[in-house]
Motif scaffolding. Structure first.
Motif, PDB file in Angstrom:
ATOM      1  N   ASP A   1      -7.035   3.839 -15.274  1.00 42.54           N
ATOM      2  CA  ASP A   1      -6.839   2.772 -14.284  1.00 42.54           C
ATOM      3  C   ASP A   1      -5.357   2.483 -14.069  1.00 42.54           C
ATOM      4  O   ASP A   1      -4.951   1.334 -13.852  1.00 42.54           O
TER       5      ASP A   1
ATOM      6  N   ARG B   1       0.286   4.420  -0.665  1.00 40.93           N
ATOM      7  CA  ARG B   1      -0.014   2.990  -0.773  1.00 40.93           C
ATOM      8  C   ARG B   1      -0.306   2.435   0.612  1.00 40.93           C
ATOM      9  O   ARG B   1       0.474   2.634   1.544  1.00 40.93           O
TER      10      ARG B   1
ATOM     11  N   LEU C   1      -4.106  -0.730  -1.637  1.00 47.04           N
ATOM     12  CA  LEU C   1      -4.950   0.380  -2.075  1.00 47.04           C
ATOM     13  C   LEU C   1      -4.019   1.530  -2.403  1.00 47.04           C
ATOM     14  O   LEU C   1      -3.012   1.732  -1.717  1.00 47.04           O
TER      15      LEU C   1
ATOM     16  N   PRO D   1      -8.991  -1.596  -6.298  1.00 50.74           N
ATOM     17  CA  PRO D   1      -8.043  -2.538  -6.896  1.00 50.74           C
ATOM     18  C   PRO D   1      -8.722  -3.800  -7.413  1.00 50.74           C
ATOM     19  O   PRO D   1      -9.772  -4.211  -6.907  1.00 50.74           O
TER      20      PRO D   1
ATOM     21  N   THR E   1      -0.769  -0.422  -7.533  1.00 54.72           N
ATOM     22  CA  THR E   1      -2.158  -0.011  -7.795  1.00 54.72           C
ATOM     23  C   THR E   1      -3.175  -1.139  -7.684  1.00 54.72           C
ATOM     24  O   THR E   1      -4.363  -0.887  -7.502  1.00 54.72           O
ATOM     25  N   GLY E   2      -2.740  -2.394  -7.844  1.00 56.98           N
ATOM     26  CA  GLY E   2      -3.659  -3.515  -7.844  1.00 56.98           C
ATOM     27  C   GLY E   2      -4.439  -3.678  -9.135  1.00 56.98           C
ATOM     28  O   GLY E   2      -5.337  -4.514  -9.230  1.00 56.98           O
ATOM     29  N   MET E   3      -4.094  -2.885 -10.157  1.00 59.06           N
ATOM     30  CA  MET E   3      -4.815  -2.960 -11.428  1.00 59.06           C
ATOM     31  C   MET E   3      -4.272  -4.086 -12.320  1.00 59.06           C
ATOM     32  O   MET E   3      -3.108  -4.476 -12.201  1.00 59.06           O
TER      33      MET E   3
END
Length: 396
Positions: free
Chosen positions: A148, A368, A324, A318, A176-178
């Motif tokens: 992730d 991205r 994204l 995400p 990444t939005g993680m």
């Protein structure tokens, strides 16, 4: 005239370059959809605008202390207390001209020539450049897609040397939005404690978290980790105040004092009017913050399902922020391009969709896409990308 060595190795901001190119094409009358910019598409909430306006009318147009207005520091301290149950004092807070400026100032006072800073990849584009400008050396640790995009404790241990000065954690992450879980942060934090490594925790997207996910600050985990952590935050993303340029740091008072001294010789105080706006951002109603978060989550849930239908594209969903970060290596190859960068260039020129190549974030197989734009724009952009790939694939 020869430029200083420190700037000759700088890599221009990929996001700003893509945004500039998209604007150039728009100026030519072309219907470009820009998914490059990292800023909310909502206007700043009205109560914040009104507070800033009243400060101007009230004559609050002069210098403030270099490290920020005491009233704003008080509002930030109260925000930490309410949101994360963290206690800070005025001397442990500095307000700067955006979180980017605060980070720059931090690296300038922290690093000596050759000091190493561990930067997980994918990374926000400015981390490595700011480290290099301060004489430091970025040490990259790959956050693999199967993890992730997060680094493991084992990877961190292997990256530590006698020169390691700091680790950067960005959660929720750009690009990444993680989000790192409390358990993951505890393990990473314990390693930093063992080696006395400063933790720089960039939490600028903390208010943008979706589903059952939760943002946890590493400074919340223990008093020992709080002492070892410098928190970076601001109002740009949470309150749609990107142009107001207000960010801040919280942490070790000697570091904060040094940062304040440096600011006094560089920028002086952050813009006075913006500070009054930021006071209202934290002291006023928070309805607009949740309204924007809900809108981003709705867009994510709709557009993600459409995006993953594109041939060859793979994407982790995400957990936060508004980006994204799909892997399009196979998509680019299917479309006849030898690299994702070339794929991105063609996408802009032929399909009129601007996305940011992952090479600028240390992940050359990815792109991205910002979903901080209208749902109509997002759906049209994905249609264009899908059509572009289908057309290229059929030709191939």
């Amino acid at each position: 005239m020869k430029l200083a060595n420190r700037v000759q190795s700088l890599t221009p901001s990929t996001t700003l370059a893509i945004t500039a190119k998209a604007k150039e094409l728009k100026a030519q009358g072309l219907d470009v959809i820009g998914l490059g910019a990292g800023e909310p598409d909502f206007n700043t909430p009205e109560n914040i605008i009104e507070a800033a306006y009243l400060s101007l009318k009230g004559g609050f147009t002069k210098y403030t202390p270099a490290g920020g207005l005491p009233e704003l520091k008080k509002a930030i301290i109260e925000k930490f207390r309410q949101d994360q149950n963290l206690e800070y004092e005025n001397t442990e807070i500095i307000v700067g001209s955006g979180a980017k400026h605060v980070l720059y100032t931090l690296f300038q006072v922290l690093l000596n020539e050759g000091d190493e800073v561990i930067i997980p990849t994918p990374y926000w584009v400015s981390y490595p450049e700011q480290v290099k400008l301060a004489g430091g050396e970025p040490i990259y640790v790959e956050g693999k897609e199967e993890q992730d995009f997060k680094i493991t404790p084992e990877q961190l241990v292997l990256a530590i040397t006698s020169k390691t000065k700091a680790l950067i954690i960005n959660s929720p992450s750009n690009p990444t939005g993680m989000i790192y879980t409390k358990e993951e942060l505890t393990e990473i934090g314990n390693i930093c404690l063992q080696h006395n490594i400063l933790i720089i925790s960039d939490e600028i997207y903390e208010k943008l978290v979706y589903g059952s996910n939760e943002h946890v600050s590493i400074a919340q985990i223990s008093p020992e980790l709080k002492k070892l952590t410098i928190l970076i935050n601001g109002v740009s993303k949470s309150h749609s105040m990107t142009g107001w340029r207000i960010g801040y740091a919280a942490g070790n008072r000697s570091l904060i004092a040094a940062m304040t001294d440096l600011a006094s010789h560089s920028t002086s105080n952050p813009t006075t009017t913006s500070q009054y706006g930021a006071i209202e951002a934290y002291n006023g109603p928070q309805d607009a913050v949740e309204k924007m978060r809900n809108a981003f989550e709705e867009r994510l849930n709709i557009i993600y399902n459409q995006l993953v239908q594109i041939p060859g594209l793979k994407c982790k969903k995400p957990q936060g922020a508004f980006y994204l970060f799909p892997n399009v290596k196979e998509t680019a190859a299917l479309s006849g391009y030898e690299s994702v960068d070339h794929f991105v260039e063609a996408l802009l020129e032929e399909a009129l969709v601007a996305v940011v190549p992952g090479s600028g974030f240390g992940s050359p197989d990815n792109i991205r896409l910002s979903y901080a734009t209208s749902l109509n724009n997002l759906e049209e952009a994905v249609k264009r990308i899908h059509s572009f790939v289908n057309k290229k694939t059929n030709k191939a």
